[in-house]
Design a protein around this motif. Structure first.
Motif, PDB file in Angstrom:
ATOM      1  N   GLY A 123      10.715   2.259   6.205  1.00  0.00           N
ATOM      2  CA  GLY A 123      11.351   3.563   6.000  1.00  0.00           C
ATOM      3  C   GLY A 123      10.476   4.783   6.179  1.00  0.00           C
ATOM      4  N   LEU A 124       9.311   4.623   6.806  1.00  0.00           N
ATOM      5  CA  LEU A 124       8.424   5.773   6.998  1.00  0.00           C
ATOM      6  C   LEU A 124       9.124   6.894   7.760  1.00  0.00           C
ATOM      7  CD1 LEU A 124       5.751   7.325   7.034  1.00  0.00           C
ATOM      8  CD2 LEU A 124       5.055   5.928   9.002  1.00  0.00           C
ATOM      9  N   LEU A 125       9.791   6.576   8.842  1.00  0.00           N
ATOM     10  CA  LEU A 125      10.414   7.614   9.672  1.00  0.00           C
ATOM     11  C   LEU A 125      11.491   8.358   8.892  1.00  0.00           C
ATOM     12  CD1 LEU A 125      10.557   9.008  12.359  1.00  0.00           C
ATOM     13  CD2 LEU A 125      11.913   7.106  13.252  1.00  0.00           C
TER      14      LEU A 125
ATOM     15  N   ARG B  96       0.845  -1.190   0.000  1.00  0.00           N
ATOM     16  CA  ARG B  96       0.000   0.000   0.000  1.00  0.00           C
ATOM     17  C   ARG B  96       0.883   1.244   0.000  1.00  0.00           C
ATOM     18  NH1 ARG B  96      -4.406  -1.642   4.749  1.00  0.00           N
ATOM     19  NH2 ARG B  96      -4.805  -3.770   3.994  1.00  0.00           N
ATOM     20  N   TRP B  97       0.527   2.192  -0.861  1.00  0.00           N
ATOM     21  CA  TRP B  97       1.284   3.437  -0.988  1.00  0.00           C
ATOM     22  C   TRP B  97       0.422   4.607  -0.520  1.00  0.00           C
ATOM     23  CZ3 TRP B  97       6.332   3.865  -2.635  1.00  0.00           C
ATOM     24  CH2 TRP B  97       6.905   2.712  -3.186  1.00  0.00           C
ATOM     25  N   GLU B  98       1.046   5.527   0.210  1.00  0.00           N
ATOM     26  CA  GLU B  98       0.360   6.748   0.637  1.00  0.00           C
ATOM     27  C   GLU B  98       1.349   7.904   0.568  1.00  0.00           C
ATOM     28  OE1 GLU B  98      -1.835   6.591   4.306  1.00  0.00           O
ATOM     29  OE2 GLU B  98      -2.261   4.447   4.073  1.00  0.00           O
TER      30      GLU B  98
ATOM     31  N   GLY C  72      11.407  -0.778   1.628  1.00  0.00           N
ATOM     32  CA  GLY C  72      12.075   0.496   1.880  1.00  0.00           C
ATOM     33  C   GLY C  72      12.918   0.941   0.698  1.00  0.00           C
ATOM     34  N   LYS C  73      13.675   0.017   0.130  1.00  0.00           N
ATOM     35  CA  LYS C  73      14.479   0.339  -1.054  1.00  0.00           C
ATOM     36  C   LYS C  73      13.580   0.722  -2.228  1.00  0.00           C
ATOM     37  CE  LYS C  73      18.441  -2.556   0.179  1.00  0.00           C
ATOM     38  NZ  LYS C  73      19.267  -3.733  -0.173  1.00  0.00           N
ATOM     39  N   LEU C  74      12.431   0.055  -2.338  1.00  0.00           N
ATOM     40  CA  LEU C  74      11.474   0.397  -3.389  1.00  0.00           C
ATOM     41  C   LEU C  74      10.968   1.825  -3.199  1.00  0.00           C
ATOM     42  CD1 LEU C  74      10.027  -0.995  -5.824  1.00  0.00           C
ATOM     43  CD2 LEU C  74       8.166  -1.529  -4.246  1.00  0.00           C
ATOM     44  N   ALA C  75      10.681   2.206  -1.943  1.00  0.00           N
ATOM     45  CA  ALA C  75      10.205   3.561  -1.660  1.00  0.00           C
ATOM     46  C   ALA C  75      11.288   4.599  -1.951  1.00  0.00           C
ATOM     47  CB  ALA C  75       9.755   3.665  -0.204  1.00  0.00           C
TER      48      ALA C  75
ATOM     49  N   TYR D 152       3.875   0.229   2.797  1.00  0.00           N
ATOM     50  CA  TYR D 152       3.909  -0.826   3.803  1.00  0.00           C
ATOM     51  C   TYR D 152       3.144  -2.026   3.277  1.00  0.00           C
ATOM     52  CZ  TYR D 152      -0.746   0.935   5.136  1.00  0.00           C
ATOM     53  OH  TYR D 152      -2.053   1.343   5.131  1.00  0.00           O
ATOM     54  N   GLY D 153       3.552  -3.193   3.739  1.00  0.00           N
ATOM     55  CA  GLY D 153       2.959  -4.434   3.278  1.00  0.00           C
ATOM     56  C   GLY D 153       1.758  -4.833   4.102  1.00  0.00           C
TER      57      GLY D 153
END
Length: 243
Positions: free
Chosen positions: A52-54, A5-7, A80-83, A18-19
């Motif tokens: 990796g949100l933080l 899910r992407w936000e 995280g690497k994808l983001a 996040y998965g």
């Protein structure tokens, strides 16, 4: 199976992911990201970074950072690497599949460490379902002492360690920090409303800092009418006023 899910952090801003099996993003990460007084050029380590949100929240506030995230969950590190690639910040947001207790990162190499740690020991109650959620919320994979030890090793002299935790663990937290040479310097309690007991705490410690803890005014999340306070709106990037 449902995919990631992407936000977006804000309209036109950085996007996080996040998965389905992972702990969903929560208020605590947004609150924690508002605590450090960031400086351009700082090297930041996110201990137990998840997807990796933080790190993205910190980069949304100050783009001239280099953030390295550590996590033991392969799927979280992959996302995280994808983001980082999705947001074109691979030159500023890095991920390492490592146990923070055994990281090969050089000692004293960071200006700031941050952590949204597991809040509860495994004996505190029913465990969350799913390995990823248990790792995020309970001290199965690492303890509070482990987190403070890692921060104390990785920070330069005078470097800051910022984290979010539960008020009922405050004594444990203060003892763990001092035990690793991290002096508590700023404490801020978080309450839904002024008349409510605090539900979270934000704390900054300094490696090698002098004794003296500043207790700041509480962070209130909700107005009497139930709407978010102006400060919470700023933390969520809903207003342009500086933090």
């Amino acid at each position: 199976m449902e995919g990631p899910r992407w936000e977006a952090l804000r309209p036109g801003g950085l996007r996080f992911v996040y998965g389905n099996g992972q702990h969903p993003p929560g208020l605590d990460s947004f609150l924690l990201a508002s605590l450090p007084k960031l400086k351009p050029g700082w090297k930041v380590c996110d201990l137990g970074c998840g997807t990796g949100l933080l790190g993205l929240l910190l980069l949304q506030r100050q783009r001239a950072l280099a953030v390295t995230g550590l996590d033991i969950q392969p799927e979280a590190v992959r996302l995280g690497k994808l983001a980082a690639a999705e947001n074109r910040v691979e030159d500023r947001l890095f991920f390492r599949l490592e146990d923070l207790r055994e990281t090969a990162l050089p000692a004293g190499s960071f200006d700031l460490a941050v952590c949204n740690p597991p809040y509860f020991p495994p004996s505190a109650g029913p465990l969350p379902k799913g390995e990823a959620r248990r790792t995020a919320r309970t001290e199965e994979a690492c303890t509070l002492e482990d987190v403070c030890r890692a921060a104390g090793r990785l920070l330069r002299w005078g470097g800051a360690f910022c984290l979010v935790h539960k008020p009922e663990r405050l004594t444990d937290l203060l003892c763990a920090l001092r035990g690793e040479g991290l002096e508590p310097k700023r404490l801020r309690l978080v309450s839904l409303r002024p008349e409510r007991a605090p539900s979270l705490l934000l704390l900054e410690a300094r490696r090698g800092g002098k004794p003296g803890l500043a207790v700041e005014k509480p962070l209130i999340l909700e107005n009497p009418d139930g709407s978010p306070t102006a400060e919470l709106n700023r933390i969520y990037f809903r207003e342009e006023a500086p933090l």
